[in-house]
Write a protein that holds these residues in place. Structure first.
Motif, PDB file in Angstrom:
ATOM      1  N   THR A  50     -11.377   3.502  -2.811  1.00 29.61           N
ATOM      2  CA  THR A  50     -10.935   2.364  -2.005  1.00 29.61           C
ATOM      3  C   THR A  50     -10.114   2.910  -0.842  1.00 29.61           C
ATOM      4  O   THR A  50      -9.342   3.843  -1.009  1.00 29.61           O
ATOM      5  CB  THR A  50     -10.034   1.431  -2.847  1.00 29.61           C
ATOM      6  OG1 THR A  50     -10.751   1.003  -4.004  1.00 29.61           O
ATOM      7  CG2 THR A  50      -9.585   0.211  -2.065  1.00 29.61           C
ATOM      8  N   VAL A  51     -10.283   2.318   0.335  1.00 29.24           N
ATOM      9  CA  VAL A  51      -9.418   2.658   1.460  1.00 29.24           C
ATOM     10  C   VAL A  51      -8.064   2.006   1.198  1.00 29.24           C
ATOM     11  O   VAL A  51      -7.993   0.830   0.833  1.00 29.24           O
ATOM     12  CB  VAL A  51     -10.015   2.154   2.798  1.00 29.24           C
ATOM     13  CG1 VAL A  51      -9.035   2.348   3.950  1.00 29.24           C
ATOM     14  CG2 VAL A  51     -11.336   2.861   3.087  1.00 29.24           C
ATOM     15  N   VAL A  52      -6.977   2.760   1.362  1.00 27.73           N
ATOM     16  CA  VAL A  52      -5.633   2.264   1.074  1.00 27.73           C
ATOM     17  C   VAL A  52      -4.753   2.461   2.309  1.00 27.73           C
ATOM     18  O   VAL A  52      -4.803   3.508   2.949  1.00 27.73           O
ATOM     19  CB  VAL A  52      -5.001   3.023  -0.122  1.00 27.73           C
ATOM     20  CG1 VAL A  52      -3.588   2.522  -0.405  1.00 27.73           C
ATOM     21  CG2 VAL A  52      -5.870   2.902  -1.371  1.00 27.73           C
TER      22      VAL A  52
ATOM     23  N   PRO B 246     -10.889  -6.801  -1.980  1.00 30.63           N
ATOM     24  CA  PRO B 246      -9.996  -5.837  -2.643  1.00 30.63           C
ATOM     25  C   PRO B 246     -10.705  -4.590  -3.170  1.00 30.63           C
ATOM     26  O   PRO B 246     -10.069  -3.563  -3.378  1.00 30.63           O
ATOM     27  CB  PRO B 246      -9.386  -6.635  -3.795  1.00 30.63           C
ATOM     28  CG  PRO B 246      -9.585  -8.062  -3.446  1.00 30.63           C
ATOM     29  CD  PRO B 246     -10.809  -8.123  -2.575  1.00 30.63           C
ATOM     30  N   SER B 247     -12.018  -4.660  -3.367  1.00 33.84           N
ATOM     31  CA  SER B 247     -12.734  -3.462  -3.814  1.00 33.84           C
ATOM     32  C   SER B 247     -12.943  -2.467  -2.672  1.00 33.84           C
ATOM     33  O   SER B 247     -13.254  -1.301  -2.905  1.00 33.84           O
ATOM     34  CB  SER B 247     -14.083  -3.843  -4.424  1.00 33.84           C
ATOM     35  OG  SER B 247     -14.939  -4.375  -3.425  1.00 33.84           O
ATOM     36  N   GLU B 248     -12.756  -2.924  -1.423  1.00 33.33           N
ATOM     37  CA  GLU B 248     -12.942  -2.062  -0.256  1.00 33.33           C
ATOM     38  C   GLU B 248     -11.624  -1.566   0.336  1.00 33.33           C
ATOM     39  O   GLU B 248     -11.564  -0.478   0.896  1.00 33.33           O
ATOM     40  CB  GLU B 248     -13.678  -2.810   0.853  1.00 33.33           C
ATOM     41  CG  GLU B 248     -15.087  -3.209   0.524  1.00 33.33           C
ATOM     42  CD  GLU B 248     -15.731  -3.943   1.681  1.00 33.33           C
ATOM     43  OE1 GLU B 248     -16.905  -3.649   1.947  1.00 33.33           O
ATOM     44  OE2 GLU B 248     -15.063  -4.779   2.319  1.00 33.33           O
TER      45      GLU B 248
ATOM     46  N   TYR C  14       0.570   5.004   6.062  1.00 32.92           N
ATOM     47  CA  TYR C  14      -0.399   6.075   5.857  1.00 32.92           C
ATOM     48  C   TYR C  14      -1.747   5.449   5.513  1.00 32.92           C
ATOM     49  O   TYR C  14      -1.843   4.658   4.573  1.00 32.92           O
ATOM     50  CB  TYR C  14       0.030   6.993   4.717  1.00 32.92           C
ATOM     51  CG  TYR C  14       1.337   7.686   4.997  1.00 32.92           C
ATOM     52  CD1 TYR C  14       1.360   8.921   5.639  1.00 32.92           C
ATOM     53  CD2 TYR C  14       2.554   7.100   4.646  1.00 32.92           C
ATOM     54  CE1 TYR C  14       2.573   9.548   5.923  1.00 32.92           C
ATOM     55  CE2 TYR C  14       3.765   7.729   4.925  1.00 32.92           C
ATOM     56  CZ  TYR C  14       3.758   8.945   5.560  1.00 32.92           C
ATOM     57  OH  TYR C  14       4.954   9.562   5.851  1.00 32.92           O
ATOM     58  N   LEU C  15      -2.782   5.821   6.255  1.00 33.18           N
ATOM     59  CA  LEU C  15      -4.139   5.375   5.965  1.00 33.18           C
ATOM     60  C   LEU C  15      -4.789   6.441   5.096  1.00 33.18           C
ATOM     61  O   LEU C  15      -4.842   7.621   5.482  1.00 33.18           O
ATOM     62  CB  LEU C  15      -4.921   5.165   7.261  1.00 33.18           C
ATOM     63  CG  LEU C  15      -6.327   4.590   7.125  1.00 33.18           C
ATOM     64  CD1 LEU C  15      -6.319   3.221   6.421  1.00 33.18           C
ATOM     65  CD2 LEU C  15      -6.989   4.484   8.491  1.00 33.18           C
ATOM     66  N   ILE C  16      -5.253   6.024   3.925  1.00 36.40           N
ATOM     67  CA  ILE C  16      -5.807   6.940   2.932  1.00 36.40           C
ATOM     68  C   ILE C  16      -7.272   6.586   2.710  1.00 36.40           C
ATOM     69  O   ILE C  16      -7.615   5.434   2.451  1.00 36.40           O
ATOM     70  CB  ILE C  16      -5.020   6.843   1.602  1.00 36.40           C
ATOM     71  CG1 ILE C  16      -3.535   7.161   1.862  1.00 36.40           C
ATOM     72  CG2 ILE C  16      -5.621   7.762   0.552  1.00 36.40           C
ATOM     73  CD1 ILE C  16      -2.623   6.866   0.686  1.00 36.40           C
ATOM     74  N   GLY C  17      -8.130   7.602   2.820  1.00 37.72           N
ATOM     75  CA  GLY C  17      -9.563   7.407   2.644  1.00 37.72           C
ATOM     76  C   GLY C  17      -9.960   7.253   1.194  1.00 37.72           C
ATOM     77  O   GLY C  17      -9.158   7.470   0.271  1.00 37.72           O
TER      78      GLY C  17
ATOM     79  N   VAL D 243      -8.248   0.259  10.632  1.00 43.86           N
ATOM     80  CA  VAL D 243      -8.603  -0.092   9.253  1.00 43.86           C
ATOM     81  C   VAL D 243     -10.020  -0.669   9.206  1.00 43.86           C
ATOM     82  O   VAL D 243     -10.828  -0.260   8.360  1.00 43.86           O
ATOM     83  CB  VAL D 243      -7.576  -1.072   8.640  1.00 43.86           C
ATOM     84  CG1 VAL D 243      -8.076  -1.623   7.307  1.00 43.86           C
ATOM     85  CG2 VAL D 243      -6.223  -0.384   8.457  1.00 43.86           C
ATOM     86  N   GLU D 244     -10.334  -1.586  10.110  1.00 40.33           N
ATOM     87  CA  GLU D 244     -11.685  -2.165  10.119  1.00 40.33           C
ATOM     88  C   GLU D 244     -12.746  -1.088  10.303  1.00 40.33           C
ATOM     89  O   GLU D 244     -13.753  -1.059   9.597  1.00 40.33           O
ATOM     90  CB  GLU D 244     -11.802  -3.221  11.217  1.00 40.33           C
ATOM     91  CG  GLU D 244     -11.081  -4.505  10.881  1.00 40.33           C
ATOM     92  CD  GLU D 244     -11.079  -5.519  12.022  1.00 40.33           C
ATOM     93  OE1 GLU D 244     -11.492  -5.189  13.159  1.00 40.33           O
ATOM     94  OE2 GLU D 244     -10.649  -6.666  11.767  1.00 40.33           O
TER      95      GLU D 244
END
Length: 169
Positions: free
Chosen positions: A50-52, A80-82, A132-135, A156-157
């Protein structure tokens, strides 16, 4: 004097938030923290796939508070799964007071109670808010300091859709 310090902090956040801070991809810390307004704990590692977006924030931080409605809207925009919008509240006092504050602000995305060493686990900490954008692979791909605005939503998109921050235009 306190007002002057607050203005200086807001000014620094405004200057610093003009662009994200590019990060060399690195593993996100394997944190397990207590949930606020819920029971149990949440492990960051459990959300691989999931992207967080992790937001390190404090209830006394004016730029953090200004951003809460935008982060809630971002959280509500994805399955929420994405995508998982995840707040980590630090240096903000009593758990019950923080939970009440979250309810009053209408924040429904998961928030965790930070503890000593939490912000340092992510690396150099510049101040609040830091995101922080987490892959999906569990790697931090971008760091944001201050109120970021539309650029955050766009990143994010794009990242949820393509797995990359590179523009395809």
């Amino acid at each position: 004097m306190r007002a002057l310090s607050w203005l200086a902090a807001v000014g620094l956040a405004t200057v610093a938030c003009q662009s994200p801070i590019d990060e060399k991809p690195r593993p996100a810390p394997d944190l397990v923290l207590e949930r606020l307004n819920d029971t149990g704990t949440l492990s960051l590692a459990d959300h691989k796939g999931t992207v967080v977006l992790v937001d390190l924030w404090a209830t006394w931080c004016a730029p953090c508070l200004a951003e809460l409605p935008h982060l809630q809207k971002l959280a509500d925009s994805f399955d929420p799964s994405e995508f998982l919008m995840l707040g980590i509240v630090l240096e903000s006092g009593d758990r019950k007071d923080i939970e009440e504050f979250l309810r009053e602000q209408g924040v429904t995305y998961p928030n965790l109670l930070g503890e000593e060493g939490t912000k340092e686990a992510f690396g150099t900490f510049l101040g609040y808010p830091t995101k922080y954008l987490i892959g999906k692979d569990g790697y931090i791909v971008k760091k944001y300091f201050g109120v970021v605005g539309d650029r955050l939503r766009e990143d994010v998109e794009r990242f949820v859709r393509t797995g990359s921050l590179e523009s395809t235009d």
